[in-house]
Design a protein around this motif. Structure first.
Motif, mmCIF file in Angstrom:
data_model
loop_
_atom_site.group_PDB
_atom_site.id
_atom_site.type_symbol
_atom_site.label_atom_id
_atom_site.label_comp_id
_atom_site.label_asym_id
_atom_site.label_seq_id
_atom_site.Cartn_x
_atom_site.Cartn_y
_atom_site.Cartn_z
ATOM 1 N N PHE C 142 1.928 -5.201 5.558
ATOM 2 C CA PHE C 142 2.026 -5.760 4.207
ATOM 3 C C PHE C 142 2.285 -4.668 3.179
ATOM 4 C CE2 PHE C 142 0.255 -7.052 0.172
ATOM 5 C CZ PHE C 142 0.733 -8.332 0.014
ATOM 6 N N PHE C 143 1.493 -3.591 3.247
ATOM 7 C CA PHE C 143 1.651 -2.560 2.218
ATOM 8 C C PHE C 143 2.881 -1.716 2.452
ATOM 9 C CE2 PHE C 143 -2.800 -3.754 1.756
ATOM 10 C CZ PHE C 143 -2.777 -4.047 0.409
ATOM 11 N N ALA C 144 3.250 -1.548 3.708
ATOM 12 C CA ALA C 144 4.476 -0.799 3.989
ATOM 13 C C ALA C 144 5.678 -1.541 3.428
ATOM 14 C CB ALA C 144 4.631 -0.615 5.493
ATOM 15 N N ALA C 145 5.691 -2.867 3.615
ATOM 16 C CA ALA C 145 6.807 -3.647 3.074
ATOM 17 C C ALA C 145 6.804 -3.621 1.563
ATOM 18 C CB ALA C 145 6.709 -5.080 3.579
ATOM 19 N N GLY C 146 5.606 -3.697 0.979
ATOM 20 C CA GLY C 146 5.509 -3.729 -0.478
ATOM 21 C C GLY C 146 6.009 -2.459 -1.137
ATOM 22 N N THR C 147 5.861 -1.327 -0.441
ATOM 23 C CA THR C 147 6.256 -0.044 -1.023
ATOM 24 C C THR C 147 7.746 0.012 -1.299
ATOM 25 O OG1 THR C 147 4.522 0.835 0.349
ATOM 26 C CG2 THR C 147 5.898 2.428 -0.752
ATOM 27 N N ALA C 148 8.514 -0.727 -0.544
ATOM 28 C CA ALA C 148 9.959 -0.652 -0.711
ATOM 29 C C ALA C 148 10.424 -1.176 -2.056
ATOM 30 C CB ALA C 148 10.646 -1.428 0.412
ATOM 31 N N THR C 149 9.585 -1.921 -2.775
ATOM 32 C CA THR C 149 10.005 -2.424 -4.083
ATOM 33 C C THR C 149 10.308 -1.286 -5.046
ATOM 34 O OG1 THR C 149 7.705 -2.568 -4.709
ATOM 35 C CG2 THR C 149 8.726 -4.583 -3.922
ATOM 36 N N GLU C 150 9.593 -0.179 -4.877
ATOM 37 C CA GLU C 150 9.841 0.976 -5.758
ATOM 38 C C GLU C 150 11.282 1.414 -5.672
ATOM 39 O OE1 GLU C 150 6.856 3.581 -4.196
ATOM 40 O OE2 GLU C 150 5.540 1.859 -4.449
ATOM 41 N N LEU C 151 11.760 1.443 -4.459
ATOM 42 C CA LEU C 151 13.137 1.873 -4.231
ATOM 43 C C LEU C 151 14.103 0.965 -4.998
ATOM 44 C CD1 LEU C 151 14.812 3.850 -2.489
ATOM 45 C CD2 LEU C 151 15.095 1.944 -0.900
ATOM 46 N N ALA C 152 13.845 -0.326 -4.915
ATOM 47 C CA ALA C 152 14.754 -1.276 -5.562
ATOM 48 C C ALA C 152 14.727 -1.108 -7.073
ATOM 49 C CB ALA C 152 14.366 -2.694 -5.172
ATOM 50 N N VAL C 153 13.531 -0.926 -7.629
ATOM 51 C CA VAL C 153 13.443 -0.741 -9.078
ATOM 52 C C VAL C 153 14.169 0.528 -9.484
ATOM 53 C CG1 VAL C 153 11.860 -0.298 -10.969
ATOM 54 C CG2 VAL C 153 11.324 -2.058 -9.317
ATOM 55 N N PHE C 154 14.007 1.574 -8.702
ATOM 56 C CA PHE C 154 14.695 2.819 -9.041
ATOM 57 C C PHE C 154 16.206 2.643 -8.931
ATOM 58 C CE2 PHE C 154 16.339 7.084 -8.332
ATOM 59 C CZ PHE C 154 15.820 7.700 -9.448
ATOM 60 N N MET C 155 16.625 1.924 -7.905
ATOM 61 C CA MET C 155 18.056 1.640 -7.759
ATOM 62 C C MET C 155 18.592 0.947 -8.997
ATOM 63 S SD MET C 155 18.311 0.305 -3.873
ATOM 64 C CE MET C 155 19.649 -0.834 -4.038
ATOM 65 N N ALA C 156 17.858 -0.047 -9.458
ATOM 66 C CA ALA C 156 18.308 -0.798 -10.637
ATOM 67 C C ALA C 156 18.429 0.114 -11.838
ATOM 68 C CB ALA C 156 17.330 -1.925 -10.927
ATOM 69 N N GLY C 157 17.418 0.946 -12.032
ATOM 70 C CA GLY C 157 17.436 1.831 -13.196
ATOM 71 C C GLY C 157 18.530 2.862 -13.123
ATOM 72 N N TRP C 158 18.740 3.378 -11.932
ATOM 73 C CA TRP C 158 19.724 4.440 -11.760
ATOM 74 C C TRP C 158 21.139 3.882 -11.855
ATOM 75 C CZ3 TRP C 158 20.271 9.484 -11.787
ATOM 76 C CH2 TRP C 158 21.422 10.037 -11.220
ATOM 77 N N ALA C 159 21.359 2.738 -11.211
ATOM 78 C CA ALA C 159 22.709 2.215 -11.115
ATOM 79 C C ALA C 159 23.217 1.650 -12.429
ATOM 80 C CB ALA C 159 22.757 1.120 -10.046
#
Lengths: 212, 388, 401, 218
Positions: C142-159
């Motif tokens: 559960f927590f391993a999957a949840g951590t990946a949201t950070e990546l997506a938020v950073f992607m959004a901000g960067w892109a």
């Protein structure tokens, strides 16, 4: 400290949540198009011209085209053209009347200065506020016909002020009649024929020539 | 090659408002004019090191309509409704300041009842402005609208009073040279009195919502400190100045109108930070309530207008006057120069929001973007007045 | 009939499973597993999709009422069709991609975010028989999957190629990574006490009642209560909710990483935020509030998934209530709060839980000692750390002239 | 506080080279002013701020005034004795002179420390075209920073020694100074059918009549 301030805030919001269901002092929303707010008597929106007789609005306009309001209007939204002929006013005196009287409501800022400076109580503030149109040019430029509303309407929206105005006008008229009678008595030797008031001429409303 | 959209067609020069060629890790961000927390169309060009502000230049004029030029082409009376639109939250005090300047210029006396009514309206305006400011500031701090809505709920009640007295909620156009336009009725006064009685409990609740909140304390205390010396030198006035601990309130200093007859205290800050500025305004509201109660109790009967004052054809003699009052945002003053004509030769507004912005950069340096937003909020600006 | 309903394993209780089996029973044996899984996925998507839709409405309604206004009430009866109107609006809006944006990442970010935030639902036991995937290491997953949201938020901000988005992305990274730690650490005591990483077994460990009405939920122990509080605070931060909504701080960064998103992509971000919120609340229910367990033996006849939903909704209401009340923290304060307050407290709480499970055998007056020690291990560090954290900021008194 | 005349004398004693004139204000407000010359203005301003008896620490208001060139008719009456021995005649001699145009900056000073004021300072430029430079008082009072920028923007007075003299209300590319009395606004109004003839005429002039809908023959 230590979260007590936060808890206090949470209590306040909870109180308001509950209060919004039963306390009209908290829940002040009016569902506008269905429920309309009661407008205070002093409420003002855009000016209108007062006529004494609803059946002959153009013939009984109080406005004598003195152009004071046009001069005093801060955003210069009033446009008046004087008539060439004269018509009797409410006291029976022959007066000039406005051949053209237009107010650009897209410019008007509802300041009421025209009402204050008008010596004839001819222009007053309206209370109609649902005036949105789809044409922001021509439809917002109100001409004489659109601006004129009867005195009875004025009584419905500003009853106190209208009563004052009527009292004042009646007093003025009586004073004028007194004066005329006194003058007539003074000139008793020559029985003066009372000047027959010219029949009000129904004028075709001259709309403004709108630019292309 | 096609012209870039960033090229000025007439000069060919590269048009840029925000630099992208800064050294090191610096970044220049244009905050505004389209930004949720700039209280209108205000713009700050902010140079950031990370999120820390190293340079901040305010840019304004987006709402500039040359109010002063308009006034020079309008009669003295005709400028009165325009003053409503300066600081559109506080039309009553703007009216008063302008009326006071003209009364000084032409030497017009004001009847006592009108002075009382002016005090009542000015203090109601102060309540209104400070309530709004508290709501806006909390919104800037990140509250999801709740304090703002409570503030607006109460503000509406004051606006309703203004509407039923003057005919308009915000653009009151109520004061005249030598008095006020309409005499408030007994019914209106009763309603106003009731509002004043209900305002204290509202303030209590508003303070319970946030004043002790740990997050708010952490956000606002020590942020945007202003020293008393700089505040005086930079012409900062109003609650901003008093938050630095300077005892300067024109209601006491000038004692204009009938203010010397009322008992009230001036709350003074110590640190000059955002929290002090917020709290000074909250405390000032409580003092305003005290003034209002005294004003209601002492309101004399009598005329509301000086009968000698002329509405039409008003032409003051040659001369000039600077009239000022303590507006909710600070010293609002009008400088009028008359050449004897029906229009003022020169009409200048001393806008408190505008001058209080002088020290914006000094307050923001070294703080973060989040702080800049609340510092701007605590200065309490209205762009209608800044840009004029 | 009533007697049958009162048994823990009633017809109502087994209804979802029966429904699944009826459908899969129509298919050949070899397809059963695939069809069953698909059905479960569809059920989760539909259930939580609908919950998302009505949660947005509930949030706006509750916020409205808290702020003394009605909230949306024009679309449908009491505004009940508002979520669908919003959906249609989001779908018909122009999808704007900034000129300088990284088009691929800009597109991927919301998709990844939603996909990742859905993963957590797989291991949540929604009821006695309702868990999509029975994993022995469910909590870890559960927590391993949840951590990946950070990546997506950073992607959004960067892109997005926008300075506000970039600032938000940096804020999001710092915030989410910092709060992973207290979030995980506040879960460890549960794992320690229950002795398992499986969510179903953790729920089972909380079954039963003392005296018939005090459930054996973890939240009713000193370390559990503290752990629950810490978990919820960290969950607020993890799901970017007020007062930790720094990445999308409206008053500072316009909309943060969402500034350059419009139309349905924007709606996807919203969806992901609510999914994340639901998943974390569901986890909190599972770990601390006894999962699908009823609070009293007398209420067991109500099906377990109803209890789960009720608990979940209460937690979600808490999220909304907090959002309506609190101002936002600043980034450095947020960091300080995580590292100087939450992390030490969670570590102490771990020791507390260890002590609790070691002293499980104490009875009589020793039981009182056990409670006193455990409670003081919660309260004393809270007060001490809280005071150091808020040192220097206090309400002030003012002088008058 | 001492009277303005006393103050003027004190300044004259301290700054013998300075030209300080008392400008009286005939209006009931009686806010008289001191007109300073440009060269000594900043030194005098610093003195006013720092003098312990004055402590004019707050410069509240800064504004410009435009006085365009104006024709003034001076009437001089001379009594001429009648050579014939009659009553003396009064001869009115009218001289027309051109009062040169100038720009003026007005500073309103108050003292917060001693609660008195206003002391009004005025600075006058040489003319309205090329000699428009005046010393900035921003180094003395920070509050003048934005206000002097505004005066520069709207009147075109250049303040020497101002740290950041840019346009403030108008945009950077703007050419004129709109608060000058002879400023004429450009006629690029958005076209609106207002009943005001001159606006309409201007608008028509600016926006040519719409092209006829029928395609024109080549």
């Amino acid at each position: 400290m230590l979260g007590t301030g936060i808890l206090q805030g949470l209590i306040v919001t909870a109180k308001n949540f509950v209060g919004s269901f039963h306390d009209p002092a908290r829940y002040t929303t009016l569902e506008y198009p269905e429920v309309k707010p009661a407008l205070p008597e002093a409420y003002r929106n855009f000016p209108f011209l007062v006529c004494d007789n609803a059946t002959d609005p153009m013939g009984t306009l109080r406005c004598v085209a003195c152009q004071i309001c046009e001069k005093e209007c801060p955003p210069q939204c009033i446009y008046i053209e004087k008539s060439r002929d004269k018509k009797p006013d409410a006291t029976g005196k022959l007066q000039i009347y406005p051949a053209v009287f237009a107010i650009d409501t897209s410019v008007c800022m509802s300041c009421q200065i025209c009402v204050e400076v008008c010596p004839f109580d001819a222009i007053k503030m309206d209370q109609v506020f649902e005036i949105a149109t789809t044409d922001r040019y021509a439809a917002l430029l109100l001409d004489r016909g659109q601006l004129t509303k009867p005195n009875a309407y004025f009584h419905t929206i500003h009853p106190t002020e209208a009563a004052e105005v009527d009292a004042r006008l009646t007093a003025d008229r009586q004073a004028a009649e007194e004066k005329a009678r006194a003058a007539a008595l003074a000139k008793a030797k020559t029985p003066a024929a009372s000047p027959a008031p010219a029949a009000p001429v129904a004028k075709r409303d001259q709309t403004l020539e709108s630019a292309p | 090659m096609n012209a870039s959209p960033f090229t000025n067609p007439s000069t060919g020069a590269h048009v840029r408002s925000v630099r992208s060629d800064l050294p090191g890790d610096l970044m220049e961000v244009s905050m505004g004019p389209h930004h949720p927390s700039t209280h209108g169309v205000f713009r700050m060009i902010v140079t950031l090191d990370g999120e820390t502000i190293v340079r901040l230049k305010p840019v304004f004029g987006y709402l500039h309509r040359n109010h002063e030029k308009l006034a020079e082409n309008t009669s003295y009376l005709g400028s009165m409704p325009y003053t409503d639109r300066l600081d559109y939250l506080n039309s009553m005090t703007n009216n008063w300041a302008y009326a006071r300047a003209v009364e000084q210029l032409a030497g017009i006396a004001v009847p006592e009842r009108a002075e009382y009514v002016r005090v009542i309206l000015a203090e109601l305006t102060r309540l209104l402005n400070h309530t709004c400011l508290a709501g806006f500031l909390m919104q800037d701090c990140g509250c999801s609208g709740t304090p703002l809505m409570y503030a607006f709920r109460e503000r509406e009640k004051i606006l309703d009073l203004f509407e039923s007295l003057s005919g308009s909620r915000m653009m009151c156009n109520y004061q005249r040279f030598g008095g006020c336009r309409v005499d408030p009725s007994a019914d209106w006064l009763a309603r106003a009195r009731q509002l004043v009685e209900e305002y204290g409990p509202f303030l209590d609740e508003f303070e319970a919502l946030l004043t002790g909140n740990e997050i708010l304390l952490a956000r606002t205390q020590g942020v945007g400190r202003l020293s008393a010396a700089l505040a005086i030198n930079a012409g900062v006035t109003g609650p901003m100045l008093r938050a630095t601990g300077v005892n300067h309130d024109l209601r006491k200093v000038d004692g204009y109108g009938v203010y010397p007859r009322f008992q009230f205290r001036i709350p003074l800050g110590e640190h000059g930070d955002v929290y002090d500025r917020y709290m000074i305004r909250i405390l000032e509201m409580r003092e305003s309530l005290a003034i209002l109660r005294q004003a209601f109790a002492g309101l004399p009967a009598g005329p509301i207008m000086n009968p000698a004052a002329k509405l039409r054809g008003f032409r003051p003699k040659v001369g000039e006057a600077y009239g000022r009052i303590e507006g909710p945002k600070g010293e609002i003053g009008f400088h009028l120069v008359s050449d004897g004509g029906p229009n003022p030769w020169r009409y200048h507004v001393r806008a408190p929001s505008f001058i209080n912005l002088t020290i914006l950069e000094d307050l923001c340096l070294g703080h973060t973007v989040a702080d800049a937003v609340i510092i701007l909020g605590s200065i309490d600006i209205v762009l209608g007045e800044v840009d004029r | 009939m009533i007697a049958a309903a009162l048994t823990p394993d009633s017809f109502l209780e087994r209804l979802p499973v029966l429904a699944r089996d009826t459908v899969t029973g129509l298919l050949p044996e070899s397809w059963c597993w695939l069809a069953g899984s698909l059905l479960e996925i569809i059920a989760i998507l539909a259930g939580f999709g609908l919950l998302f839709a009505y949660l947005t409405l509930a949030e706006r309604k509750i916020l409205g009422r808290i702020q003394n206004r009605p909230g949306p009430n024009r679309t449908g009866w009491f505004g009940l069709l508002q979520p669908f109107a919003d959906g249609v609006k989001a779908l018909t809006k122009e999808d704007v991609v900034p000129a300088g944006a990284d088009r691929v990442l800009h597109f991927l970010a919301p998709v990844v975010l939603v996909a990742v935030s859905l993963l957590g639902f797989a291991v949540l036991p929604f009821g006695r028989h309702l868990v999509a995937v029975e994993l022995d290491t469910a909590v870890l997953y559960f927590f391993a999957a949840g951590t990946a949201t950070e990546l997506a938020v950073f992607m959004a901000g960067w892109a997005s190629h926008n300075k506000y988005s970039l600032l938000a992305a940096m804020r999001a990274l710092a915030q989410l990574i910092s709060y992973e730690l207290p979030l995980l650490l506040s879960v460890v005591p549960v794992v320690l006490v229950a002795g398992t990483l499986s969510t179903t077994k953790i729920v089972a460990a909380q079954g039963g009642w003392s005296l018939g009405f005090v459930p054996h939920w973890h939240v009713f122990t000193p370390w559990g209560a503290a752990g629950f509080g810490l978990f919820m605070v960290a969950a607020l931060a993890e799901s970017n909710r007020s007062p930790f909504d720094l990445p999308e701080a409206e008053s500072e960064l316009i909309a943060g990483h969402l500034t350059e998103y419009s139309g349905f992509k924007y709606a996807l971000f919203f969806m992901a935020e609510y999914f994340g919120m639901c998943a974390l609340s569901g986890m909190a229910v599972t770990l601390f509030l006894g999962g699908w367990g009823a609070p009293s033996a007398l209420l067991e006849w109500i099906p377990s998934y109803a209890w789960f939903t009720a608990k979940l909704l209460v937690l979600l209401l808490g999220f909304i209530w907090i959002r309506a009340t609190l101002p936002r923290l600043r980034l450095d304060q947020l960091m300080k709060f995580a590292w100087k307050f939450l992390v030490p407290l969670t570590l102490l709480n771990l020791a507390n839980a260890a002590g609790w499970s070691l002293t499980a055998g104490w009875t009589g007056p020793l039981q009182l000692v056990r409670w006193a020690v455990a409670l003081s291990l919660v309260a004393v560090p809270f007060v001490v750390l809280g005071r150091t954290l808020s040192a220097g900021s206090a309400p002030r008194t003012y002088r008058f002239a | 506080m001492e009277t303005l005349t006393q103050l003027r004398d004190r300044i004259a004693a301290l700054f013998p080279a300075a030209d300080v004139v008392l400008a009286t204000n005939p209006s009931p407000s009686a806010q008289h002013a001191l007109r300073l010359d440009a060269t000594h203005a900043r030194a005098i301003a610093t003195f006013l701020r720092d003098d312990p008896a004055l402590q004019l620490d707050q410069c509240t208001n800064v504004t410009g005034i435009d006085w365009p060139e104006k024709e003034v008719v001076d009437v001089t009456r001379t009594t001429v004795p009648d050579p014939a021995g009659g009553a003396p005649r009064v001869v009115e001699e009218k001289t027309r002179r051109i009062e040169p145009g100038r720009l003026e900056v007005v500073y309103h000073l108050y003292s917060i420390a001693l609660s008195h004021g206003p002391v009004v300072l005025r600075l006058v430029t040489g003319n309205r075209t090329d000699a428009v430079t005046l010393p900035s008082l921003t180094p003395v009072w920070r509050s003048a920073e934005f206000q002097e920028r505004e005066v520069y923007d709207l009147f075109g007075i250049v303040f020497e020694g101002h740290p950041d003299l840019r346009r403030i209300l108008m945009w950077d590319g703007f050419k004129d100074h709109p608060m000058r009395r002879d400023y004429r606004e450009p006629d690029d109004y958005e076209w609106e059918p207002t009943p005001h003839g001159d606006v309409l005429a201007k608008a028509k002039q600016h926006y040519p009549a719409p092209a006829p809908s029928a395609p024109s023959t080549p």
